[in-house]
Design a protein around this motif. Sequence first.
Motif, short mmCIF file in Angstrom:
data_model
loop_
_atom_site.label_atom_id
_atom_site.label_comp_id
_atom_site.label_asym_id
_atom_site.label_seq_id
_atom_site.Cartn_x
_atom_site.Cartn_y
_atom_site.Cartn_z
N THR A 54 0.81 -1.22 0.00
CA THR A 54 0.00 0.00 0.00
C THR A 54 0.84 1.27 0.00
O THR A 54 0.30 2.36 -0.20
CB THR A 54 -0.95 0.05 1.21
N GLN A 55 2.13 1.13 0.23
CA GLN A 55 3.03 2.29 0.30
C GLN A 55 4.10 2.27 -0.79
O GLN A 55 4.92 3.19 -0.87
CB GLN A 55 3.75 2.32 1.67
N ARG A 56 4.10 1.26 -1.61
CA ARG A 56 5.15 1.05 -2.61
C ARG A 56 5.21 2.21 -3.60
O ARG A 56 4.19 2.66 -4.11
CB ARG A 56 4.85 -0.25 -3.35
N PRO A 57 6.42 2.71 -3.87
CA PRO A 57 6.56 3.79 -4.86
C PRO A 57 6.09 3.33 -6.25
O PRO A 57 6.19 2.16 -6.60
CB PRO A 57 8.08 4.06 -4.88
N SER A 58 5.60 4.30 -7.01
CA SER A 58 5.22 4.00 -8.39
C SER A 58 6.49 3.63 -9.17
O SER A 58 7.60 3.86 -8.71
CB SER A 58 4.57 5.23 -9.03
N ARG A 59 6.30 3.08 -10.34
CA ARG A 59 7.46 2.70 -11.16
C ARG A 59 8.33 3.92 -11.47
O ARG A 59 9.55 3.86 -11.42
CB ARG A 59 7.00 2.02 -12.45
N LYS A 60 7.69 5.05 -11.75
CA LYS A 60 8.43 6.29 -12.03
C LYS A 60 9.23 6.71 -10.80
O LYS A 60 10.41 7.06 -10.91
CB LYS A 60 7.47 7.40 -12.45
N GLU A 61 8.59 6.69 -9.63
CA GLU A 61 9.29 7.06 -8.38
C GLU A 61 10.43 6.08 -8.10
O GLU A 61 11.51 6.49 -7.67
CB GLU A 61 8.32 7.06 -7.20
N ALA A 62 10.20 4.81 -8.36
CA ALA A 62 11.23 3.79 -8.14
C ALA A 62 12.44 4.05 -9.03
O ALA A 62 13.59 3.93 -8.59
CB ALA A 62 10.66 2.40 -8.38
N LEU A 63 12.20 4.43 -10.28
CA LEU A 63 13.31 4.73 -11.18
C LEU A 63 14.08 5.96 -10.71
O LEU A 63 15.31 6.02 -10.81
CB LEU A 63 12.80 4.92 -12.61
N GLU A 64 13.38 6.95 -10.17
CA GLU A 64 14.04 8.14 -9.62
C GLU A 64 14.89 7.76 -8.40
O GLU A 64 16.01 8.26 -8.24
CB GLU A 64 13.01 9.20 -9.24
N ILE A 65 14.37 6.90 -7.56
CA ILE A 65 15.13 6.42 -6.40
C ILE A 65 16.37 5.67 -6.86
O ILE A 65 17.46 5.88 -6.34
CB ILE A 65 14.24 5.52 -5.50
N GLU A 66 16.20 4.82 -7.85
CA GLU A 66 17.34 4.06 -8.38
C GLU A 66 18.41 5.00 -8.94
O GLU A 66 19.60 4.85 -8.64
CB GLU A 66 16.86 3.10 -9.47
N LYS A 117 4.78 -7.44 8.85
CA LYS A 117 4.75 -8.62 8.00
C LYS A 117 3.57 -8.52 7.05
O LYS A 117 2.47 -8.15 7.44
CB LYS A 117 4.65 -9.88 8.84
N GLU A 118 3.84 -8.80 5.80
CA GLU A 118 2.81 -8.84 4.76
C GLU A 118 3.08 -10.09 3.92
O GLU A 118 4.22 -10.31 3.49
CB GLU A 118 2.89 -7.58 3.88
N ASN A 119 2.07 -10.89 3.70
CA ASN A 119 2.22 -12.13 2.93
C ASN A 119 3.30 -13.05 3.52
O ASN A 119 4.04 -13.70 2.78
CB ASN A 119 2.51 -11.85 1.46
N GLY A 120 3.43 -13.03 4.85
CA GLY A 120 4.35 -13.93 5.52
C GLY A 120 5.80 -13.50 5.58
O GLY A 120 6.66 -14.28 5.99
N HIS A 121 6.10 -12.26 5.18
CA HIS A 121 7.49 -11.79 5.29
C HIS A 121 7.52 -10.32 5.67
O HIS A 121 6.55 -9.59 5.52
CB HIS A 121 8.27 -12.05 4.00
N TRP A 122 8.67 -9.89 6.17
CA TRP A 122 8.84 -8.51 6.62
C TRP A 122 8.90 -7.56 5.42
O TRP A 122 9.50 -7.86 4.41
CB TRP A 122 10.13 -8.37 7.42
N VAL A 123 8.26 -6.38 5.59
CA VAL A 123 8.31 -5.30 4.60
C VAL A 123 8.44 -3.96 5.30
O VAL A 123 8.05 -3.81 6.45
CB VAL A 123 7.05 -5.29 3.68
N TYR A 124 9.00 -3.00 4.59
CA TYR A 124 9.10 -1.62 5.05
C TYR A 124 7.74 -0.96 4.85
O TYR A 124 7.15 -1.08 3.78
CB TYR A 124 10.17 -0.89 4.24
N VAL A 125 7.26 -0.25 5.88
CA VAL A 125 5.98 0.47 5.77
C VAL A 125 6.21 1.95 5.50
O VAL A 125 5.82 2.48 4.48
CB VAL A 125 5.10 0.27 7.02
N ASP A 126 6.86 2.63 6.46
CA ASP A 126 7.09 4.06 6.31
C ASP A 126 8.01 4.55 7.42
O ASP A 126 8.41 3.81 8.29
CB ASP A 126 5.78 4.85 6.33
N ALA A 127 8.33 5.84 7.33
CA ALA A 127 9.12 6.50 8.36
C ALA A 127 8.16 7.12 9.37
O ALA A 127 7.11 7.65 8.99
CB ALA A 127 10.00 7.59 7.75
N ILE A 128 8.52 7.02 10.65
CA ILE A 128 7.65 7.61 11.68
C ILE A 128 8.37 8.75 12.39
O ILE A 128 9.55 8.92 12.26
CB ILE A 128 7.19 6.56 12.71
#
Length: 128
Positions: A54-66, A117-128
């Motif tokens: 639910t927090q995953r960057p869009s493909r465009k944002e992901a490319l910018e991060i990369e 945990k999502e789908n049985g494994h750890w994932v990053y949610v957000d910064a608090i």
Amino acid sequence: MTCPCDPNNTYENCCSIAHKNIKAVKTAHQLMRSRYSAFVMGNIDYLQRSHHSTQRPSRKEALEIEQWSKTVKWLELEIVQTTLGVEKDFMGTVEFKAFYIENNQEEVLHEHSRFCKENGHWVYVDAI
């Protein structure tokens, strides 16, 4: 090759395990380390896989991060503290500092991150 998250360990015995199989990650701390190594290595696919759906960057944002991650020189990761986030937990936090050089200036990304945990494994949610 040494692991980006821990120069006292080899990549093959450390973050490579998570990068090959995210379900092998047992703690939020381990996921944080593997995400740092993915930033260092420009492994955007792993960064996307290890991000909450639910927090995953869009493909465009992901490319910018990369692109950004490849323009900086990563120096080290310091884990400040962790709260919960062990194998039996559903949620946890990791406070960290990631040191890097950008435009010939040393910078630090200091973040307190939330994991679950999502789908049985750890994932990053957000910064608090």
